[in-house]
Design an enzyme around this catalytic site. Structure first.
Site, PDB file in Angstrom:
ATOM      1  N   TYR A  72      53.843  44.184  24.162  1.00  0.00           N
ATOM      2  CA  TYR A  72      55.079  44.319  24.919  1.00  0.00           C
ATOM      3  C   TYR A  72      56.138  45.035  24.085  1.00  0.00           C
ATOM      4  O   TYR A  72      56.792  45.977  24.569  1.00  0.00           O
ATOM      5  CB  TYR A  72      55.585  42.951  25.349  1.00  0.00           C
ATOM      6  CG  TYR A  72      56.860  43.009  26.155  1.00  0.00           C
ATOM      7  CD1 TYR A  72      56.814  43.215  27.533  1.00  0.00           C
ATOM      8  CD2 TYR A  72      58.106  42.865  25.556  1.00  0.00           C
ATOM      9  CE1 TYR A  72      57.978  43.278  28.281  1.00  0.00           C
ATOM     10  CE2 TYR A  72      59.279  42.924  26.299  1.00  0.00           C
ATOM     11  CZ  TYR A  72      59.209  43.135  27.662  1.00  0.00           C
ATOM     12  OH  TYR A  72      60.374  43.209  28.405  1.00  0.00           O
TER      13      TYR A  72
ATOM     14  N   SER B   6      63.842  47.195  26.517  1.00  0.00           N
ATOM     15  CA  SER B   6      64.097  45.805  26.137  1.00  0.00           C
ATOM     16  C   SER B   6      64.742  45.790  24.771  1.00  0.00           C
ATOM     17  O   SER B   6      64.552  46.712  23.965  1.00  0.00           O
ATOM     18  CB  SER B   6      62.763  45.035  26.091  1.00  0.00           C
ATOM     19  OG  SER B   6      62.912  43.774  25.466  1.00  0.00           O
TER      20      SER B   6
END
Length: 254
Positions: A152, A139
């Site tokens: 995350y 990401s």
């Protein structure tokens, strides 16, 4: 990786980026198998997209991964691409452990242990194929943190470094390691993200990512243009400003 002629398994692809990527790769002439926990979603996908294969798999469960691996390799012995797509994202408050610990553990189990276990399950088979690929999914938040999602961010940073390391270790094999680096995309990963103006439309993201795969077959990272703002803040020297922008802060982090 070559963009066509592959047999591709994508665990965690019953919705969002995973399903859109599965459909796009199938349209490019690949045999594609989607994996997920919910049989009703898999049945619906099979009915709506009869060209796709389906496999039940829970990437948080080592036993489920073992069973699914046997199923996939029995039905699709030509498998040569694994995409470790499954991932979750939680908003967390780290002021008190009661508010974040269970969430953090679930994120690490899904986002880090899941891909590790999947790669462990398939890596020997992939080395037997003349041209194989492991595609990891990190990401932009692996490089620029979002304040409300600490676990995350950390999990995706781990995936980035795992990808870098595996690429070095597997350099003496037929297996390539490609890291897909999404920006925020309009999916249901977080509440409200599907309608976020900041997030990239799902169709646009997948179209650009697949085009990059087609035109840059030797790429180590698949970076759409929108993610480069997050990916290269430190290299450009504007990291603090990027962090502030992403988190809607002033330049001093307030």
């Amino acid at each position: 990786m070559n963009i066509s002629g592959n047999t591709v398994f994508i665990p965690g692809s019953t919705s969002g980026i995973g399903l859109a990527l599965a459909l796009a790769l199938h349209a490019r002439g690949n045999t594609v198998v989607v994996g997920g926990r919910r049989t009703e979603l898999l049945d619906r996908i099979a009915a709506e997209h009869p060209g796709l294969g389906t496999v039940v798999i829970d990437t948080t469960d080592p036993a489920s991964i073992r069973v699914a691996t046997e199923d996939v390799l029995a039905r699709y012995p030509d498998l040569n691409v694994l995409v470790t797509m499954a991932g979750i994202m939680h908003i967390e408050d780290w002021h008190r452990p009661a508010d974040f610990l269970a969430s953090a553990e679930s994120v690490v189990t899904t986002n880090v242990l899941g891909p590790i276990r999947l790669i462990a399950a398939f890596v020997e088979h992939l080395q037997s194929r003349p041209d194989a690929t492991i595609m990891t999914v990190s990401s932009g938040l692996a490089f620029t943190p979002l304040r409300i999602t600490p676990s995350y961010n950390a999990s995706k940073a781990a995936i980035h470094m795992l990808s870098e390391s595996l690429r070095l270790q597997l350099a003496d094999t037929t297996v390539k390691v490609v890291e897909l680096v999404p920006p925020s995309v309009r999916t249901a990963l977080l509440p409200g993200q599907e309608s976020s103006e900041f997030a990239m439309p799902l169709e646009d993201f997948v179209a650009e990512a697949v085009e990059l795969l087609a035109t840059r077959p030797d790429a180590k990272e698949i970076q759409v243009e929108q993610v480069k703002f997050l990916r290269y803040g430190e290299a450009r020297g504007d990291y603090d400003e990027v962090v502030a922008t992403v988190n809607h802060l002033d330049p001093h982090g307030r």
